[in-house]
Design a protein around this motif. Structure first.
Motif, PDB file in Angstrom:
ATOM      1  N   VAL A  82      31.329  29.291  40.018  1.00  0.00           N
ATOM      2  CA  VAL A  82      31.669  30.702  40.210  1.00  0.00           C
ATOM      3  C   VAL A  82      33.185  30.862  40.176  1.00  0.00           C
ATOM      4  CG1 VAL A  82      31.504  32.697  41.737  1.00  0.00           C
ATOM      5  CG2 VAL A  82      29.569  31.112  41.540  1.00  0.00           C
ATOM      6  N   LEU A  83      33.689  31.537  39.149  1.00  0.00           N
ATOM      7  CA  LEU A  83      35.128  31.700  38.964  1.00  0.00           C
ATOM      8  C   LEU A  83      35.681  32.845  39.802  1.00  0.00           C
ATOM      9  CD1 LEU A  83      35.339  31.213  35.093  1.00  0.00           C
ATOM     10  CD2 LEU A  83      35.527  29.490  36.891  1.00  0.00           C
ATOM     11  N   ALA A  84      34.870  33.840  40.062  1.00  0.00           N
ATOM     12  CA  ALA A  84      35.316  34.983  40.866  1.00  0.00           C
ATOM     13  C   ALA A  84      34.103  35.763  41.336  1.00  0.00           C
ATOM     14  CB  ALA A  84      36.240  35.891  40.062  1.00  0.00           C
ATOM     15  N   VAL A  85      34.226  36.333  42.535  1.00  0.00           N
ATOM     16  CA  VAL A  85      33.203  37.240  43.061  1.00  0.00           C
ATOM     17  C   VAL A  85      33.823  38.632  43.142  1.00  0.00           C
ATOM     18  CG1 VAL A  85      31.733  37.832  45.019  1.00  0.00           C
ATOM     19  CG2 VAL A  85      32.054  35.437  44.389  1.00  0.00           C
ATOM     20  N   ILE A  86      33.175  39.593  42.512  1.00  0.00           N
ATOM     21  CA  ILE A  86      33.656  40.975  42.493  1.00  0.00           C
ATOM     22  C   ILE A  86      32.725  41.793  43.385  1.00  0.00           C
ATOM     23  CG2 ILE A  86      34.141  42.971  41.023  1.00  0.00           C
ATOM     24  CD1 ILE A  86      34.219  40.878  38.655  1.00  0.00           C
ATOM     25  N   GLU A  87      33.291  42.467  44.369  1.00  0.00           N
ATOM     26  CA  GLU A  87      32.477  43.263  45.286  1.00  0.00           C
ATOM     27  C   GLU A  87      32.320  44.671  44.729  1.00  0.00           C
ATOM     28  OE1 GLU A  87      33.201  44.862  49.639  1.00  0.00           O
ATOM     29  OE2 GLU A  87      32.807  42.700  49.678  1.00  0.00           O
ATOM     30  N   GLY A  88      31.136  44.961  44.204  1.00  0.00           N
ATOM     31  CA  GLY A  88      30.913  46.264  43.578  1.00  0.00           C
ATOM     32  C   GLY A  88      31.737  46.437  42.324  1.00  0.00           C
ATOM     33  N   VAL A  89      31.815  47.663  41.818  1.00  0.00           N
ATOM     34  CA  VAL A  89      32.571  47.906  40.579  1.00  0.00           C
ATOM     35  C   VAL A  89      33.720  48.891  40.775  1.00  0.00           C
ATOM     36  CG1 VAL A  89      30.634  47.355  39.060  1.00  0.00           C
ATOM     37  CG2 VAL A  89      30.935  49.709  39.850  1.00  0.00           C
ATOM     38  N   GLU A  90      33.995  49.288  42.026  1.00  0.00           N
ATOM     39  CA  GLU A  90      35.047  50.277  42.254  1.00  0.00           C
ATOM     40  C   GLU A  90      36.430  49.753  41.853  1.00  0.00           C
ATOM     41  OE1 GLU A  90      34.605  53.446  42.927  1.00  0.00           O
ATOM     42  OE2 GLU A  90      32.475  52.955  42.787  1.00  0.00           O
ATOM     43  N   GLU A  91      36.753  48.538  42.286  1.00  0.00           N
ATOM     44  CA  GLU A  91      38.051  47.973  41.929  1.00  0.00           C
ATOM     45  C   GLU A  91      38.141  47.750  40.422  1.00  0.00           C
ATOM     46  OE1 GLU A  91      40.950  44.138  42.933  1.00  0.00           O
ATOM     47  OE2 GLU A  91      39.017  44.338  43.971  1.00  0.00           O
ATOM     48  N   TRP A  92      37.021  47.349  39.832  1.00  0.00           N
ATOM     49  CA  TRP A  92      36.955  47.155  38.378  1.00  0.00           C
ATOM     50  C   TRP A  92      37.327  48.458  37.669  1.00  0.00           C
ATOM     51  CZ3 TRP A  92      35.876  42.713  35.606  1.00  0.00           C
ATOM     52  CH2 TRP A  92      35.557  42.862  34.261  1.00  0.00           C
ATOM     53  N   LYS A  93      36.735  49.562  38.118  1.00  0.00           N
ATOM     54  CA  LYS A  93      37.016  50.866  37.506  1.00  0.00           C
ATOM     55  C   LYS A  93      38.461  51.289  37.739  1.00  0.00           C
ATOM     56  CE  LYS A  93      33.659  53.217  39.407  1.00  0.00           C
ATOM     57  NZ  LYS A  93      32.811  54.402  39.721  1.00  0.00           N
ATOM     58  N   ARG A  94      38.973  51.026  38.946  1.00  0.00           N
ATOM     59  CA  ARG A  94      40.363  51.394  39.242  1.00  0.00           C
ATOM     60  C   ARG A  94      41.341  50.647  38.347  1.00  0.00           C
ATOM     61  NH1 ARG A  94      38.521  51.534  44.699  1.00  0.00           N
ATOM     62  NH2 ARG A  94      39.207  49.384  45.041  1.00  0.00           N
ATOM     63  N   SER A  95      40.918  49.482  37.857  1.00  0.00           N
ATOM     64  CA  SER A  95      41.768  48.691  36.963  1.00  0.00           C
ATOM     65  C   SER A  95      41.693  49.193  35.529  1.00  0.00           C
ATOM     66  CB  SER A  95      41.360  47.216  37.020  1.00  0.00           C
ATOM     67  OG  SER A  95      41.544  46.691  38.315  1.00  0.00           O
ATOM     68  N   GLY A  96      40.922  50.249  35.308  1.00  0.00           N
ATOM     69  CA  GLY A  96      40.818  50.821  33.969  1.00  0.00           C
ATOM     70  C   GLY A  96      39.876  50.072  33.051  1.00  0.00           C
ATOM     71  N   LEU A  97      39.020  49.225  33.627  1.00  0.00           N
ATOM     72  CA  LEU A  97      38.081  48.441  32.832  1.00  0.00           C
ATOM     73  C   LEU A  97      36.750  49.185  32.715  1.00  0.00           C
ATOM     74  CD1 LEU A  97      38.977  44.972  34.359  1.00  0.00           C
ATOM     75  CD2 LEU A  97      39.569  45.810  32.076  1.00  0.00           C
ATOM     76  N   PRO A  98      35.995  48.921  31.645  1.00  0.00           N
ATOM     77  CA  PRO A  98      34.813  49.742  31.364  1.00  0.00           C
ATOM     78  C   PRO A  98      33.608  49.421  32.254  1.00  0.00           C
ATOM     79  CG  PRO A  98      35.022  48.015  29.723  1.00  0.00           C
ATOM     80  CD  PRO A  98      36.254  47.936  30.586  1.00  0.00           C
TER      81      PRO A  98
END
Length: 203
Positions: A82-98
């Motif tokens: 496991v290279l990374a654990v992402i909690e939900g997608v809110e931070e992902w969206k804030r980073s401008g990612l799809p």
């Protein structure tokens, strides 16, 4: 790992992405290309490893709040890194990612606004003989990847199958490829049961 780097690695196929959240959360919003595998306390990691034998062993994980370390531990105990654990997608969206998502829509809602939708019937050819929605595009599910280039990205697509399971998967595939799509709940079985218009193909 930075989120933008994670997205680049996912796009290149270097890593896989397992979304361990509830199915409803996944359908509402998920990272394109991720695999829906809702976490369960009962041998989840072992089941994932059996199911994903040919999946990349280096993975990213999307997990619900408080589940990240449990998911990481089970995957790593079963051969994944496991290279990374992402909690939900809110931070992902804030980073401008799809992100993408898909809804199930009631048949009568589609019928009421049929002029707004292009219908795609993803059943097998023999199933079309039981009835098709007028003017529906007939594209068997396995042929959908080759048909992507023929679809108009300015249109909205409503996907139908016989019972509603394949259409949900097909709509997810379209959404992950940047095409607006929904799944018709209950499929043609429900469409016909609700006495909505259908016809029999001539060819």
């Amino acid at each position: 790992m930075e989120l933008k780097e994670a997205w680049e690695k996912l796009q290149s196929g270097e890593v896989g992405l397992i979304d361990a959240r509830e199915t409803e959360q996944f359908l509402n919003e998920h990272i394109p290309g991720s695999l829906c595998a809702p976490y369960s306390p009962y041998s989840w990691g072992r089941s994932i490893s059996r199911y994903l034998r040919d999946y990349p062993k280096n993975v990213l994980v999307v997990a619900g709040k408080g589940l990240g370390e449990k998911v990481r531990k089970e995957l790593e105990e079963n051969g994944f890194q496991v290279l990374a654990v992402i909690e939900g997608v809110e931070e992902w969206k804030r980073s401008g990612l799809p992100v993408s998502g898909v809804q199930e829509v009631e048949p009568e809602r589609i019928m009421e606004n049929l002029d707004e939708w292009e219908v795609i019937d993803v059943r097998e050819p023999y199933e079309w003989n039981y009835g098709v929605i007028p003017k529906a595009l007939r594209i068997p599910m396995n042929d959908l990847p080759d048909a992507l280039g023929r679809l108009d990205r300015n249109k909205k697509y409503a996907v139908v199958c016989q019972h509603g399971n394949r259409s949900l998967s097909a709509a997810l595939f379209l959404a992950d490829n940047g095409i607006r799509a929904v799944s018709i709940a209950g499929g043609m079985e429900r469409w016909i049961a609700e006495d909505l218009p259908y016809e029999f193909p001539e060819d």
